[in-house]
Scaffold this active site. Structure first.
Site, PDB file in Angstrom:
ATOM      1  N   GLY A   5      -5.326  48.916 -31.592  1.00 33.73           N
ATOM      2  CA  GLY A   5      -5.787  49.188 -30.222  1.00 33.73           C
ATOM      3  C   GLY A   5      -7.008  50.090 -30.227  1.00 33.73           C
ATOM      4  O   GLY A   5      -7.046  51.074 -30.955  1.00 33.73           O
ATOM      5  N   VAL A  17     -19.471  58.410 -39.430  1.00 27.29           N
ATOM      6  CA  VAL A  17     -19.332  57.850 -40.789  1.00 27.29           C
ATOM      7  C   VAL A  17     -20.690  57.318 -41.257  1.00 27.29           C
ATOM      8  O   VAL A  17     -21.141  57.609 -42.381  1.00 27.29           O
ATOM      9  CB  VAL A  17     -18.256  56.733 -40.818  1.00 27.29           C
ATOM     10  CG1 VAL A  17     -18.299  55.959 -42.129  1.00 27.29           C
ATOM     11  CG2 VAL A  17     -16.869  57.334 -40.593  1.00 27.29           C
ATOM     12  N   ARG A  66      -5.813  42.657 -34.212  1.00 30.23           N
ATOM     13  CA  ARG A  66      -4.571  42.849 -34.968  1.00 30.23           C
ATOM     14  C   ARG A  66      -4.432  41.599 -35.835  1.00 30.23           C
ATOM     15  O   ARG A  66      -4.269  40.503 -35.323  1.00 30.23           O
ATOM     16  CB  ARG A  66      -3.382  42.987 -34.023  1.00 30.23           C
ATOM     17  CG  ARG A  66      -3.511  44.182 -33.056  1.00 30.23           C
ATOM     18  CD  ARG A  66      -2.199  44.405 -32.319  1.00 30.23           C
ATOM     19  NE  ARG A  66      -2.379  45.108 -31.055  1.00 30.23           N
ATOM     20  CZ  ARG A  66      -2.372  46.443 -30.918  1.00 30.23           C
ATOM     21  NH1 ARG A  66      -2.215  47.203 -31.971  1.00 30.23           N
ATOM     22  NH2 ARG A  66      -2.507  47.004 -29.744  1.00 30.23           N
ATOM     23  N   ASP A  97      -0.957  53.544 -36.845  1.00 29.92           N
ATOM     24  CA  ASP A  97      -0.048  53.385 -37.988  1.00 29.92           C
ATOM     25  C   ASP A  97      -0.094  51.993 -38.632  1.00 29.92           C
ATOM     26  O   ASP A  97       0.019  51.870 -39.852  1.00 29.92           O
ATOM     27  CB  ASP A  97       1.387  53.805 -37.634  1.00 29.92           C
ATOM     28  CG  ASP A  97       1.906  53.102 -36.399  1.00 29.92           C
ATOM     29  OD1 ASP A  97       1.146  52.326 -35.791  1.00 29.92           O
ATOM     30  OD2 ASP A  97       3.086  53.326 -36.051  1.00 29.92           O
ATOM     31  N   THR A 120      -6.024  56.454 -31.763  1.00 28.17           N
ATOM     32  CA  THR A 120      -5.083  55.833 -30.831  1.00 28.17           C
ATOM     33  C   THR A 120      -4.851  56.821 -29.694  1.00 28.17           C
ATOM     34  O   THR A 120      -4.807  58.032 -29.932  1.00 28.17           O
ATOM     35  CB  THR A 120      -3.723  55.478 -31.483  1.00 28.17           C
ATOM     36  OG1 THR A 120      -2.748  55.262 -30.445  1.00 28.17           O
ATOM     37  CG2 THR A 120      -3.199  56.583 -32.392  1.00 28.17           C
ATOM     38  N   ILE A 121      -4.699  56.293 -28.477  1.00 31.58           N
ATOM     39  CA  ILE A 121      -4.492  57.236 -27.363  1.00 31.58           C
ATOM     40  C   ILE A 121      -3.086  57.814 -27.375  1.00 31.58           C
ATOM     41  O   ILE A 121      -2.818  58.811 -26.724  1.00 31.58           O
ATOM     42  CB  ILE A 121      -4.783  56.586 -25.991  1.00 31.58           C
ATOM     43  CG1 ILE A 121      -3.808  55.447 -25.697  1.00 31.58           C
ATOM     44  CG2 ILE A 121      -6.228  56.142 -25.888  1.00 31.58           C
ATOM     45  CD1 ILE A 121      -3.774  55.066 -24.216  1.00 31.58           C
ATOM     46  N   ASP A 122      -2.168  57.179 -28.127  1.00 35.22           N
ATOM     47  CA  ASP A 122      -0.753  57.593 -28.054  1.00 35.22           C
ATOM     48  C   ASP A 122      -0.444  58.920 -28.733  1.00 35.22           C
ATOM     49  O   ASP A 122       0.602  59.506 -28.492  1.00 35.22           O
ATOM     50  CB  ASP A 122       0.134  56.507 -28.681  1.00 35.22           C
ATOM     51  CG  ASP A 122       0.188  55.254 -27.830  1.00 35.22           C
ATOM     52  OD1 ASP A 122      -0.306  55.295 -26.691  1.00 35.22           O
ATOM     53  OD2 ASP A 122       0.721  54.241 -28.309  1.00 35.22           O
ATOM     54  N   ASP A 124       0.543  59.420 -31.694  1.00 34.33           N
ATOM     55  CA  ASP A 124       1.831  59.290 -32.378  1.00 34.33           C
ATOM     56  C   ASP A 124       1.697  59.257 -33.903  1.00 34.33           C
ATOM     57  O   ASP A 124       2.411  58.538 -34.585  1.00 34.33           O
ATOM     58  CB  ASP A 124       2.558  58.021 -31.887  1.00 34.33           C
ATOM     59  CG  ASP A 124       1.736  56.763 -32.075  1.00 34.33           C
ATOM     60  OD1 ASP A 124       0.528  56.869 -32.381  1.00 34.33           O
ATOM     61  OD2 ASP A 124       2.287  55.672 -31.919  1.00 34.33           O
ATOM     62  N   ARG A 166       4.102  53.547 -26.355  1.00 35.63           N
ATOM     63  CA  ARG A 166       5.142  52.620 -26.807  1.00 35.63           C
ATOM     64  C   ARG A 166       6.333  53.369 -27.387  1.00 35.63           C
ATOM     65  O   ARG A 166       7.466  53.116 -27.056  1.00 35.63           O
ATOM     66  CB  ARG A 166       4.522  51.729 -27.881  1.00 35.63           C
ATOM     67  CG  ARG A 166       4.812  50.301 -27.733  1.00 35.63           C
ATOM     68  CD  ARG A 166       4.117  49.528 -28.796  1.00 35.63           C
ATOM     69  NE  ARG A 166       2.949  50.247 -29.359  1.00 35.63           N
ATOM     70  CZ  ARG A 166       2.050  49.680 -30.131  1.00 35.63           C
ATOM     71  NH1 ARG A 166       2.158  48.419 -30.404  1.00 35.63           N
ATOM     72  NH2 ARG A 166       1.046  50.366 -30.629  1.00 35.63           N
ATOM     73  N   ARG A 251      -7.018  53.273 -21.735  1.00 36.46           N
ATOM     74  CA  ARG A 251      -7.644  53.210 -23.065  1.00 36.46           C
ATOM     75  C   ARG A 251      -9.157  53.183 -23.005  1.00 36.46           C
ATOM     76  O   ARG A 251      -9.827  53.300 -24.036  1.00 36.46           O
ATOM     77  CB  ARG A 251      -7.152  51.964 -23.798  1.00 36.46           C
ATOM     78  CG  ARG A 251      -5.937  52.278 -24.584  1.00 36.46           C
ATOM     79  CD  ARG A 251      -5.483  51.348 -25.632  1.00 36.46           C
ATOM     80  NE  ARG A 251      -6.066  50.075 -25.894  1.00 36.46           N
ATOM     81  CZ  ARG A 251      -5.355  49.049 -26.371  1.00 36.46           C
ATOM     82  NH1 ARG A 251      -4.069  49.177 -26.557  1.00 36.46           N
ATOM     83  NH2 ARG A 251      -5.925  47.928 -26.669  1.00 36.46           N
TER      84      ARG A 251
HETATM   85  O1  F6P Z   1      -3.093  51.990 -28.145  1.00 39.83           O
HETATM   86  C1  F6P Z   1      -1.699  52.158 -28.106  1.00 39.83           C
HETATM   87  C2  F6P Z   1      -1.133  51.370 -26.989  1.00 39.83           C
HETATM   88  O2  F6P Z   1      -1.883  51.793 -25.905  1.00 39.83           O
HETATM   89  C3  F6P Z   1       0.345  51.512 -26.649  1.00 39.83           C
HETATM   90  O3  F6P Z   1       0.704  52.607 -25.880  1.00 39.83           O
HETATM   91  C4  F6P Z   1       0.611  50.204 -25.951  1.00 39.83           C
HETATM   92  O4  F6P Z   1       1.936  49.825 -25.989  1.00 39.83           O
HETATM   93  C5  F6P Z   1      -0.246  49.257 -26.699  1.00 39.83           C
HETATM   94  O5  F6P Z   1      -1.344  50.012 -27.200  1.00 39.83           O
HETATM   95  C6  F6P Z   1      -0.685  48.050 -25.950  1.00 39.83           C
HETATM   96  O6  F6P Z   1      -1.774  47.462 -26.597  1.00 39.83           O
HETATM   97  P1  F6P Z   1      -2.201  45.943 -26.544  1.00 39.83           P
HETATM   98  O7  F6P Z   1      -1.945  45.450 -25.163  1.00 39.83           O
HETATM   99  O8  F6P Z   1      -3.630  45.961 -26.897  1.00 39.83           O
HETATM  100  O9  F6P Z   1      -1.372  45.224 -27.553  1.00 39.83           O
END
Ligand code: F6P
Length: 318
Positions: A5, A17, A66, A97, A120-122, A124, A166, A251
């Site tokens: 994400g 970088v 992804r 992660d 990542t904004i989470d 985590d 999440r 995001r």
């Molecule tokens: O970037 C992390 C996150 O924002 C989570 O909180 C969320 O569940 C997920 O990404 C959703 O991402 P996408 O819709 O891009 O799969």
């Protein structure tokens, strides 16, 4: 390379970088679309000027994806061949992660030097107090909740606001306090539906005419925001309830100054760690110092929620 994400501050990290490489006279190549682009050899040489005007931009100029193929041995082998063909001999990967797990496997299989930057904004990720984009997201979400509160108080309504996270409640907990929410529901704590009803009753009795409940998307209570709305409406008919799912707007946007500075510091450290022949590490911020943590710890370790914040929130909603 950026992967997973996107988050605000990724561009500032790319810029850092690239410029640190230029500073040390190292050739720098951008890999597009994360591991997907690595497998396809989607590379572009980057010099110091190629990253001008991006420090203030959200998203990632290198794009992100992804990749399912990178999860296969064949996919990773192809990626290794493409990197070797292009004379790329070390990797800085910016992501969460999933990105780091891929980088670790790749390092193990091909002994390829990798350094991770947490984006990542989470928030985590273990080994850093802040991931890139987290601070910006907090400010974006607080701003959105402030606006929703205008309607909540004008119409005496109760709003359930779903925020991202999440598996982690960092965003929910902090914006909940920052925006003065009456309740905050996070994945780390199961407060239960009874407590929610009790807390909403107390708010009404204490004279509050509107309420905000912030819910992390991965909340443990077992109901999504729409089910929570139905549940509360069923048990407390006095409430006029609405739901707002903030979604991907959280995001986006221009990174905060904090994220820009953090990204700049992390980018320098990532490149200089590789120059010192360090590998399999993540750059993080610990006690305001840039520190390195093994990638496996960053992935497996738990980024603990600040329990003091839960108490502060309880006291604030007295
Ligand atoms: O970037 C992390 C996150 O924002 C989570 O909180 C969320 O569940 C997920 O990404 C959703 O991402 P996408 O819709 O891009 O799969």
């Amino acid at each position: 390379m950026t992967s997973g994400g996107d988050s605000p501050g990724m561009n500032a990290a790319i810029r850092s970088v690239v410029r640190t490489c230029a500073f040390h006279n190292i050739e720098c190549v951008g890999i597009y679309r994360g591991y997907e682009g690595m497998i396809e050899g989607d590379f572009k040489s980057m010099d110091a000027r190629s990253v001008k005007g991006i420090i203030n931009k959200g998203g990632t100029v290198l794009k992100s994806a992804r990749s399912h193929e990178f999860r296969t041995t064949e996919g990773r082998k192809q990626a290794y061949e493409k990197l070797t063909e292009a004379n790329i001999d070390a990797l800085v990967t910016i992501g969460g992660d999933g990105t780091f797990t891929g980088a670790m496997i790749f390092n193990k299989e091909f002994n390829f030097p990798v350094i991770g930057i947490p984006g990542t904004i989470d928030n985590d990720i273990y080994g850093t107090s802040h991931t890139l984009g987290y601070d910006t997201a907090l400010n974006t979400v607080v701003d959105a909740i402030d606006k929703i509160r205008d309607t909540a108080s004008s119409h005496n309504r109760l709003f359930f606001i779903e925020v991202m996270g999440r598996d982690a409640g960092h965003i929910a907990l902090n914006v909940g306090i920052g925006a003065g929410a009456e309740e905050i529901l996070i994945p780390e704590e199961d407060l239960g539906l009874d407590r929610l009803l009790e807390s909403l009753r107390r708010s009404k009795q204490s004279g509050k005419s509107s309420s905000i409940v912030v819910v992390a998307e991965g909340d443990k209570i077992g109901k999504n925001v729409f089910e929570l709305k139905d549940y509360v409406e069923e048990h407390m008919i006095e409430y006029d309830v609405r739901v707002s799912v903030l979604g991907h707007m959280q995001r986006g946007g221009s990174p905060s100054c904090f994220d820009r500075v953090l990204a700049s510091r992390m980018g320098v450290k990532a490149v200089e760690a590789l120059l010192e022949e360090k590998t399999n590490l993540m750059v993080g911020l610990l006690n305001d110092k840039i520190a390195l943590t093994p990638l496996d710890k960053a992935v497996k370790g738990k980024s603990e929620i600040n329990m003091e914040l839960l108490r502060v929130s309880d006291i604030m909603t007295v």
